[in-house]
Every structure is written in structure tokens, then in C-alpha cells.
Design an enzyme around this catalytic site. Structure first.
Site, PDB file in Angstrom:
ATOM      1  N   VAL A  18      44.681  75.660  43.752  1.00 11.24           N
ATOM      2  CA  VAL A  18      45.212  76.423  42.815  1.00 11.24           C
ATOM      3  C   VAL A  18      45.507  77.996  43.873  1.00 11.24           C
ATOM      4  CG1 VAL A  18      44.741  78.238  41.135  1.00 11.24           C
ATOM      5  CG2 VAL A  18      43.687  76.597  40.885  1.00 11.24           C
ATOM      6  N   CYS A  19      47.144  78.320  43.962  1.00  5.19           N
ATOM      7  CA  CYS A  19      47.567  79.676  43.756  1.00  5.19           C
ATOM      8  C   CYS A  19      47.676  79.427  45.285  1.00  5.19           C
ATOM      9  CB  CYS A  19      46.354  80.618  43.335  1.00  5.19           C
ATOM     10  SG  CYS A  19      47.232  81.692  44.044  1.00  5.19           S
ATOM     11  N   THR A  20      46.870  80.499  46.681  1.00  2.00           N
ATOM     12  CA  THR A  20      47.314  80.217  47.772  1.00  2.00           C
ATOM     13  C   THR A  20      46.386  79.348  48.266  1.00  2.00           C
ATOM     14  OG1 THR A  20      45.863  81.946  48.001  1.00  2.00           O
ATOM     15  CG2 THR A  20      48.418  81.911  48.175  1.00  2.00           C
TER      16      THR A  20
END
Length: 206
Positions: free
Chosen positions: A99-101
């Protein structure tokens, strides 16, 4: 169904808790949080310490690996032992996700080279520096690897994952039970939609 989520200091809370809320309802699933050194782990926003009792090194296999983002990614990316662990765990997972970075951690481990993937829009170029191809989409899947864009998109990813682990009716039931029916008050949730002043303000928040 063993689902493992590593948490390191300054993790982005919704990156982990959003998918956890969804995946914990998957029938037969057990979600575990792991870390490098057991004890309290502070989130990126500073007010949500969580106690993690299990070292990641104690986990040799799992069905699903989920890497959240936040400033914690830097610790994970700079730790060769952790990256070795990610590669080892990935070799046996049904699904390896981020998720995300968190996608940058998968990329640093060499798992995204040559693949299309997504991450937070501010880190697109960094993702591509590892040989991945950035796509401005909420969720991108390549066989066993699934990446989600920034923060809230982890919920979307978790629902898709729930369907893959069970079936669509079960995933839809989880969506209904958690009443995930987004109706945001503003239509500025992507770079493509946000006006320049909103984009400029957003860049000051990270």
C-alpha cells in the site's frame, strides 16, 4: 490463511489498519503484525503507538504479505536483512502486496523490476528508478503481486484481495458489513482531478 503485515516506526496508519479491517473478516484468516524489535511502534502521525509482539524473523512463511508505507519504508529499504526476508517470504506467498510507498520496499527487494505498479503519486519517479513502470491507478495486479496507490486505496486493494482469497460474494459482504461506500465531499482525490493550489498544499503535508 496467514496474513502478515510488517510495521516499523513511522508507519502510515491507514495503510495498515484499512486493509487489516477488511482482511480480518476473511473467513479462516489470521492477520499478524510483525516488526524488527518487539515493543511499541509509533505511527507517522505521532499519536497511535501499537505494541507488536512478534519479530519478522520469526515468520518463515505466510499466505499473504502486505507492506504498508509511510516514513517506515526508509527503515525497511535500508535494512538488507529485511529485504532478504521479503524475498524469502515472497517465494512462498499466494499474494505479496503493498500500500502506498510500501511498493518502494517491494521494488528495493527487486520484486517489481519490469512490472507495472502503483504507489503514492509523489513517489512515482522513485518507483521507476527501481525498474518498475508507474501506473496512476488505484490498484495494479501482476499475478501474485498487487500494489495499491496512496493510503486509502489499501482498502480497495484489500477488498480485491478478499475476493481472490474467497469469492466475490464474500468480498462484497465484507464491503457491506464495513459500509465501505465512499462519497467524498470533494473530487480532488487524484492528481488528475486536483487543481494546482490543492496540489501545492498537498505537497506540504508529507
Amino acid at each position: 490463511m496467514d496474513i502478515v503485515i510488517p510495521l516499523f516506526a513511522r508507519f502510515e496508519p491507514l495503510d495498515a489498519i484499512g486493509p487489516y479491517e477488511i482482511l480480518a473478516y476473511v473467513p479462516g484468516a489470521k492477520v499478524r503484525f510483525v516488526t524488527a524489535h518487539p515493543g511499541p511502534i509509533q505511527d507517522a502521525l505521532g499519536s497511535l503507538p501499537v505494541h507488536i509482539p512478534t519479530r519478522y524473523s520469526e515468520v518463515e512463511r505466510c499466505d499473504v504479505l502486505l507492506i504498508p508505507g509511510g516514513d517506515s519504508r526508509r527503515t525497511m529499504m535500508d535494512d538488507p536483512d529485511f529485504l532478504d526476508w521479503v524475498r524469502q517470504i515472497h517465494s512462498h506467498t499466494h499474494f505479496t502486496t503493498s500500500v502506498c510507498t510500501g511498493a518502494l520496499v517491494l521494488a528495493a527487494a527487486g520484486l517489481l523490476r519490469g512490472l507495472t505498479a502503483t504507489t503514492h503519486w509523489e513517489r512515482a519517479h522513485e518507483l521507476e528508478s527501481y525498474g518498475a513502470v508507474y501506473a496512476p491507478e488505484r490498484v495494479v495486479r501482476h499475478d501474485r503481486i498487487i500494489t495499491a496507490a496512496g493510503v486509502s486505496s489499501g482498502i480497495d486493494m484489500a477488498l480485491r484481495l478478499a475476493a481472490l482469497l474467497t469469492d466475490e460474494v464474500t468480498a462484497q459482504a465484507i464491503q457491506l458489513y464495513t459500509e465501505y461506500d465512499p462519497q467524498p465531499p470533494f473530487d480532488t482525490g487524484s492528481v488528475a482531478k486536483a487543481p494546482s493550489d490543492v496540489l501545492a498544499r498537498a505537497r506540504t503535508l508529507g
